[in-house]
Design an enzyme around this catalytic site. Structure first.
Site, PDB file in Angstrom:
ATOM      1  N   TYR A 177      14.030 -40.401  31.197  1.00  0.00           N
ATOM      2  CA  TYR A 177      13.818 -40.421  29.754  1.00  0.00           C
ATOM      3  C   TYR A 177      14.909 -41.195  29.020  1.00  0.00           C
ATOM      4  CZ  TYR A 177      10.352 -36.743  30.539  1.00  0.00           C
ATOM      5  OH  TYR A 177       9.263 -36.031  30.983  1.00  0.00           O
ATOM      6  N   ASP A 261       6.023 -32.479  44.575  1.00  0.00           N
ATOM      7  CA  ASP A 261       4.563 -32.322  44.717  1.00  0.00           C
ATOM      8  C   ASP A 261       4.238 -30.971  45.347  1.00  0.00           C
ATOM      9  OD1 ASP A 261       5.947 -33.444  46.839  1.00  0.00           O
ATOM     10  OD2 ASP A 261       4.273 -34.624  47.576  1.00  0.00           O
ATOM     11  N   ASP A 285      10.071 -31.256  33.203  1.00  0.00           N
ATOM     12  CA  ASP A 285       9.124 -31.309  32.095  1.00  0.00           C
ATOM     13  C   ASP A 285       7.749 -30.869  32.595  1.00  0.00           C
ATOM     14  OD1 ASP A 285       7.834 -31.852  29.757  1.00  0.00           O
ATOM     15  OD2 ASP A 285       8.312 -33.983  29.679  1.00  0.00           O
ATOM     16  N   ASP A 289       5.932 -26.971  32.200  1.00  0.00           N
ATOM     17  CA  ASP A 289       4.641 -26.837  31.506  1.00  0.00           C
ATOM     18  C   ASP A 289       3.601 -26.155  32.406  1.00  0.00           C
ATOM     19  OD1 ASP A 289       5.522 -27.818  29.152  1.00  0.00           O
ATOM     20  OD2 ASP A 289       4.096 -29.480  29.031  1.00  0.00           O
TER      21      ASP A 289
END
Ligand code: NAD
Length: 399
Positions: A177, A261, A285, A289
């Site tokens: 980011y 993963d 992130d 979520d």
């Protein structure tokens, strides 16, 4: 400039200290007894002001019982700030935050500002610069689902009979980011290329590992570091640094590693196999979520973003906010669940004030209110539901 915001380069210069390794949890440095807590209140947009109002009532009532005076100082951030001041994070708001012991944040954004250029949109132009400005590098996100609310989770009940209880520690100021170079350019052959750079220094990995160790120490002492070391150079450094750091500083912690993963699959399969997850910005992130989804409603999930800077009481400065967004579909209707905002306030009392007992009481009051059947629509499962204000009242009655 990445954020199109003048604050991103001007770092907050408070007193910085290294995270101690010998405290029981993330609680506090216990430097001084706090009698007044000055905190910035940034309600933001959508449901932000509604859930913030309910949370402030609960926090004020709870603080009174401990002789603690709250001095909330409200300021504009996000879409409302764009409308009123022409900037998602006005100078005045930043000044209020700098003079505070902590920031209680609502949420920002909504359809009204969706057509602005990406750099000017509320979340990107308010929240991300705040994180950067105060060097809030550690995001602590509890994934908590009470056994009484397992119907809120999309997972099969038999997998989560006792609810869900884990914590994700996400690195928040590094990685893809923020890494440079970043940008989009047209190539000579007419094609278009976009570049983001994933970059971490060993020191950045070590300091977030310290936070994860502290969290694991206060829980079941199990830490799972998530990376993609089979593909990414960054992850190779991440894995080696975490391994060495835990071995040198916290050998009592049971450390495991998992590819991201697989972690995404394991979270959906059996979330309680995790105690504390430690991961970098992008992976965190996504995983946090996913964690929010398996834990049911976003209306129940709080978070803390902590940095190295101390507040004037010797506790850590932090930004506390619900996991969800501005929920435009229910905004202004007294439908939003205020629990996540209340629980974020409890985290603020815990980490930025060292008031663990008070935070425990607020968390217990939220749980008691929910267990006794007072629920907003998102956790009522078609049964009788109450509004935001009534939910806040019920929490206060259970304090
Ligand atoms: P959202 O989290 O706002 O909503 C997703 C769903 O969860 C909606 O159905 C909503 O009603 C529900 N929900 C969320 N919080 C709730 C609560 N407290 N009580 C009951 N239900 C709740 O996500 P979205 O719809 O993707 O985003 C809406 C806006 O919020 C966008 O503009 C987005 O950019 C912004 N956003 C802001 C933040 C932040 O400020 N940190 C985070 C995420 C999204």
């Amino acid at each position: 400039m990445f954020y199109g915001n003048s604050f991103s380069d001007r770092k907050f210069r408070g007193q910085v200290r290294k995270y101690p390794l010998n405290y029981g949890g993330l609680a506090s440095y216990n430097q001084s007894l706090m009698t007044t807590l000055k905190f910035a209140v940034l309600p933001g947009d959508g449901i932000g002001p509604e859930v913030m109002a309910a949370a402030l009532e609960v926090l004020t009532r709870a603080a009174e019982t401990e002789g603690l005076t709250l001095e909330p100082r409200e300021a504009d951030a996000g879409g409302v700030a764009i409308d009123r001041h022409g900037s998602a994070l006005p100078d005045e708001t930043l000044r209020v935050c700098e003079k505070s012991d902590a920031i209680l944040f609502g949420s920002v954004g909504g359809p009204k500002w969706e057509n602005l250029p990406p750099k000017e949109q509320p979340e990107r132009a308010a929240l991300l610069p705040l994180r950067k400005h105060f060097s809030l590098f550690a995001n602590v996100r509890p994934g908590l689902l009470y056994p009484e609310l397992i119907d809120a989770s999309p997972l099969k009940a038999e997998r989560i009979r006792d609810g869900i209880d884990l914590v994700c520690i996400r690195e928040l100021t590094g990685g893809l980011y923020f890494g440079q170079p970043k940008g989009t350019r047209e190539l000579e052959d007419g094609d278009v290329e976009a570049v983001d750079t994933m970059v971490y220094k060993k020191s950045e990995i070590e300091r977030i590992t310290e936070v994860a160790i502290a969290t694991a120490r206060s829980r079941q002492k199990r830490l799972c570091s998530v990376d993609k070391a089979n593909v990414l150079e960054n992850s190779v450094l991440w894995r080696k640094t975490v391994t060495d750091y835990v071995a040198a500083h916290a050998p009592e912690i049971e450390l495991s590693h998992m590819y991201v993963d697989n972690a995404a699959m394991q979270l959906a399969r059996d979330p309680n196999q995790f105690d504390v997850i430690l991961t970098e910005n992008l992976f965190g992130d996504i995983l946090s979520d996913e964690m929010a989804v398996i834990c049911g409603s976003l209306g129940m999930l709080s978070s803390a973003s902590l940095g190295l800077v101390e507040n004037r009481h010797g506790h850590r400065f932090g930004l506390y906010e619900p996991a969800g967004g501005t929920a435009p579909d229910i905004a202004g209707k007294d439908l939003a669940n205020p629990c996540a905002q209340v629980l974020s306030g409890a985290m603020m009392l815990r980490f930025s004030c060292g008031l663990d007992a008070l935070a425990d009481r607020i968390e217990a009051a939220v749980r008691q209110a929910v267990v006794s059947g007072t629920r907003t629509g998102d956790i009522a499962f078609g049964g009788k539901s109450v509004g935001t204000r009534e939910m806040g009242q019920a929490i206060m009655e259970n304090l």
